[in-house]
Design a protein around this motif. Structure first.
Motif, short mmCIF file in Angstrom:
data_model
loop_
_atom_site.label_atom_id
_atom_site.label_comp_id
_atom_site.label_asym_id
_atom_site.label_seq_id
_atom_site.Cartn_x
_atom_site.Cartn_y
_atom_site.Cartn_z
N SER A 27 31.04 -17.44 4.74
CA SER A 27 32.22 -17.81 5.51
C SER A 27 32.62 -16.66 6.43
N GLU A 28 33.22 -17.03 7.53
CA GLU A 28 33.83 -16.08 8.44
C GLU A 28 35.23 -16.58 8.74
N ASN A 29 36.11 -15.66 9.04
CA ASN A 29 37.48 -16.05 9.34
C ASN A 29 37.60 -16.66 10.72
N VAL A 30 38.45 -17.65 10.82
CA VAL A 30 38.96 -18.08 12.11
C VAL A 30 40.37 -17.50 12.17
N ILE A 31 40.70 -16.87 13.28
CA ILE A 31 42.00 -16.23 13.44
C ILE A 31 42.84 -17.10 14.38
N ILE A 32 43.99 -17.49 13.88
CA ILE A 32 44.91 -18.33 14.66
C ILE A 32 46.21 -17.56 14.80
N LYS A 33 46.58 -17.28 16.03
CA LYS A 33 47.83 -16.57 16.31
C LYS A 33 48.58 -17.33 17.37
N GLY A 34 49.86 -17.08 17.43
CA GLY A 34 50.60 -17.74 18.47
C GLY A 34 52.06 -17.37 18.52
N LYS A 35 52.72 -18.05 19.43
CA LYS A 35 54.14 -17.84 19.68
C LYS A 35 54.80 -19.20 19.73
N VAL A 36 55.93 -19.32 19.04
CA VAL A 36 56.73 -20.53 19.09
C VAL A 36 57.88 -20.25 20.05
N ILE A 37 57.85 -20.91 21.20
CA ILE A 37 58.94 -20.71 22.16
C ILE A 37 60.10 -21.63 21.77
N ASN A 38 61.29 -21.27 22.17
CA ASN A 38 62.52 -21.97 21.81
C ASN A 38 62.75 -21.98 20.30
N PHE A 39 62.16 -21.02 19.63
CA PHE A 39 62.30 -20.94 18.17
C PHE A 39 63.74 -20.66 17.75
N GLU A 40 64.48 -19.93 18.59
CA GLU A 40 65.86 -19.57 18.23
C GLU A 40 66.74 -20.81 18.06
#
Length: 159
Positions: A27-40
């Motif tokens: 197995s190898e990692n899949v990296i998922i990153k992100g930003k949630v806009i309007n999160f506030e």
């Protein structure tokens, strides 16, 4: 001659079984990153749930949860064995594609929670692929999902 023929038959049977048992799934990692806009405006939705199929084990799916920090950022590393689609839930289900070793960077609009039937809060689709591998594949997949969503909403909500 019979012994030689028997030996060849046995070897031709044993070798395929022997090589099958030595398949080594790495197995190898899949990296998922992100930003949630309007999160506030939607801080009560502090997690994103990711679901990956698991065809190798008895478990049908592996569920991973990523916490969203106070700035709207999230990240997740998931070990996978093969190219697959996965889904995540943040207001609605979204399917994306990944392979072992991929990275995927997302921007998600939390205003989807204003109306989960409207996949275009603020005039644009609520998920965007902003970087990583498979940008075109996943952007095309998001477009298809958006068009299907609009079709079914029009079909069922306007009847």
């Amino acid at each position: 001659m019979k012994i030689k023929l028997l030996f060849i038959v046995l070897i031709s049977i044993i070798i395929p079984f022997n090589t099958r048992s030595q398949v080594n799934w790495n197995s190898e990692n899949v990296i998922i990153k992100g930003k949630v806009i309007n999160f506030e405006k939607h801080k009560e939705h502090r997690t994103i749930e990711f679901s990956f199929d698991n065809l190798i084990s008895n478990k049908l799916q592996n569920i991973f949860v990523s916490e969203i920090d106070s700035f709207g950022n999230f990240d997740l590393k998931v070990p996978i064995l093969y190219t697959q689609d996965f889904c995540f839930v943040f207001g609605r289900y979204i399917h994306l594609l990944c392979s072992p070793g991929d990275s995927l960077f997302l921007e998600i609009d939390a205003d989807i929670f204003n109306n989960v039937n409207n996949s275009r809060p603020n005039g644009k689709y609520f998920v965007r692929i902003t970087g990583g591998n498979r940008i075109k594949d996943n952007t095309d997949l998001l477009l298809i999902q958006s068009k299907l969503n609009e079709f079914f909403n029009h079909l069922f909500l306007n009847s």
